[in-house]
Design an enzyme around this catalytic site. Sequence first.
Site, PDB file in Angstrom:
ATOM      1  CB  SER A   1     123.797  15.580  37.400  1.00 22.65           C
ATOM      2  OG  SER A   1     122.797  15.430  36.389  1.00 22.65           O
ATOM      3  N   GLY A   2     125.324  16.656  34.543  1.00 23.73           N
ATOM      4  CA  GLY A   2     125.883  16.154  33.286  1.00 23.73           C
ATOM      5  C   GLY A   2     125.124  14.977  32.714  1.00 23.73           C
TER       6      GLY A   2
ATOM      7  N   PRO B   1     120.894   1.660  25.779  1.00 24.16           N
ATOM      8  CG  PRO B   1     119.961   3.707  25.160  1.00 24.16           C
ATOM      9  CD  PRO B   1     119.960   2.256  24.808  1.00 24.16           C
TER      10      PRO B   1
ATOM     11  CB  SER C   1     124.034  11.232  35.247  1.00 21.30           C
ATOM     12  OG  SER C   1     123.427  10.712  34.083  1.00 21.30           O
TER      13      SER C   1
ATOM     14  CB  THR D   1     163.461  45.885  46.010  1.00 17.10           C
ATOM     15  OG1 THR D   1     164.227  46.979  46.543  1.00 17.10           O
ATOM     16  CG2 THR D   1     164.343  44.638  45.963  1.00 17.10           C
ATOM     17  CG  HIS D   2     159.975  48.631  47.340  1.00 15.03           C
ATOM     18  ND1 HIS D   2     158.805  48.474  48.055  1.00 15.03           N
ATOM     19  CD2 HIS D   2     160.951  48.014  48.075  1.00 15.03           C
ATOM     20  CE1 HIS D   2     159.050  47.813  49.165  1.00 15.03           C
ATOM     21  NE2 HIS D   2     160.344  47.510  49.200  1.00 15.03           N
TER      22      HIS D   2
ATOM     23  CB  SER E   1     152.359  50.093  16.118  1.00 13.03           C
ATOM     24  OG  SER E   1     151.527  51.221  15.934  1.00 13.03           O
TER      25      SER E   1
END
EC number: 4.2.1.2
Length: 461
Positions: A97-98, A128, A138, A185-186, A316
Amino acid sequence: MSVRIEHDTFGEIEVPADKYWGAQTERSKRNFPVGKERMPIEVVYGFAQLKRAAALANFDLGKLSEAKKDAIVYACDQILSGELDEHFPLVVWQTGSGTQSNMNVNEVVSYVANMYLKDHQIDESIHPNDDVNESQSSNDTFPTAMHVALYQEVETKLEPALKLLRNTLKEKEDKFESIIKIGRTHLQDATPIKLGQEISGWRYMLDRCEIMLSESKKHILNLAIGGTAVGTGINAHPEFGDKVAHYISENTGYPFVSSENKFHALTAHDEVVQLHGTLKALAGDLMKIANDVRWLASGPRAGLAEISIPENEPGSSIMPGKVNPTQCEMLTMVAVQVMGNDTVVGFASSQGNFELNVYKPVIMHNTLQSIYLLADGMETFNNNCAVGIEPIEENIDNYLNQSLMLVTALNPHIGYEKAAQIAKKAHKEGLTLKESAIQTGYVTEEQFEAWIKPEDMVDPH
């Protein structure tokens, strides 16, 4: 290390003297030494916006004195300034739930607010829970802070990066409008296309993503605040949720509203799932764009080499002179990570048991990470790759002139089967398309020149 003694309902505990958090934050630090993933500071800022607005609402509703309201607002503004970031040490891996992060903010706000009251010689103190967390749980504060943070990051970070790359692609689209190349295409040769047309497809992907993002982020404007523990709003004034949403909107400039159904807001996060689905769609488009760019730039002598891209660093450690499409590789890895995050967000959102989903921090963590990665990835790809894309016209023309698929333009004149015979003969015998067409006797040289025009094939209408 110098310490001070704080207490909560479990008793006393030592806290570093130079830190502003209290007992519950300290217990969380000790109970959850898991991973390196700190709760994103943007979530803390979302909480600060919420606590600030809650103080104003509680003052309006007669729940807080003016002095307490002013002190809490001051403390929240200090957090939002970035001056107090070091006092939020908790990791993502905590209660679902944090709660620990909510209390971390409550404790820091109360500590700073009490210093404010002392400095102003006001004989009051701020608790608080009883003051900073007044009318809240919360269960409704974390999803509220989550939505505030997500909306702000989409607005201020993701959308600007998306527009930046989109605009660069639009510039390239217009600049390369006259260059005709072979389509594919393809992974095989197809009929001609303009390089500008090809890039317009990339650009339009980002146009669509911008629209989808604009639509999906609207749902993030719904806030859970006012639902408190299970969605009923127990211990909160009936007007509290609307007032808090109003004050958050006033301070951020974004039109947040209190969700009309708090039971949904606490237990379901389908709105975030939808948002992340758009992020996944964007990731898929970026994967395609980056792949096309690196294929078209492959070479320099044994690849397609139809475009060049900036050479940013050696490619490289063993092959001298090799330069790799590193920006494309970065962007494709970003895309893969976002796709993985989407799986996490979708599954976590499905785990709302009864009145509460307890996967909120991991939903938040993955969604914010996707936003950051996509935003940073697009900006970096734009600045170090996309802006430097240039055509290699000699190769483009060579591929175009060699292509057998230009034969498609003969279909309306001689039919599909005869056109196919021309193409197969040219391929088998190593002839040009023109040579094959004339040798079969199906067309004259004059007809071939009149019918096979790539410039007409790219704009047939």
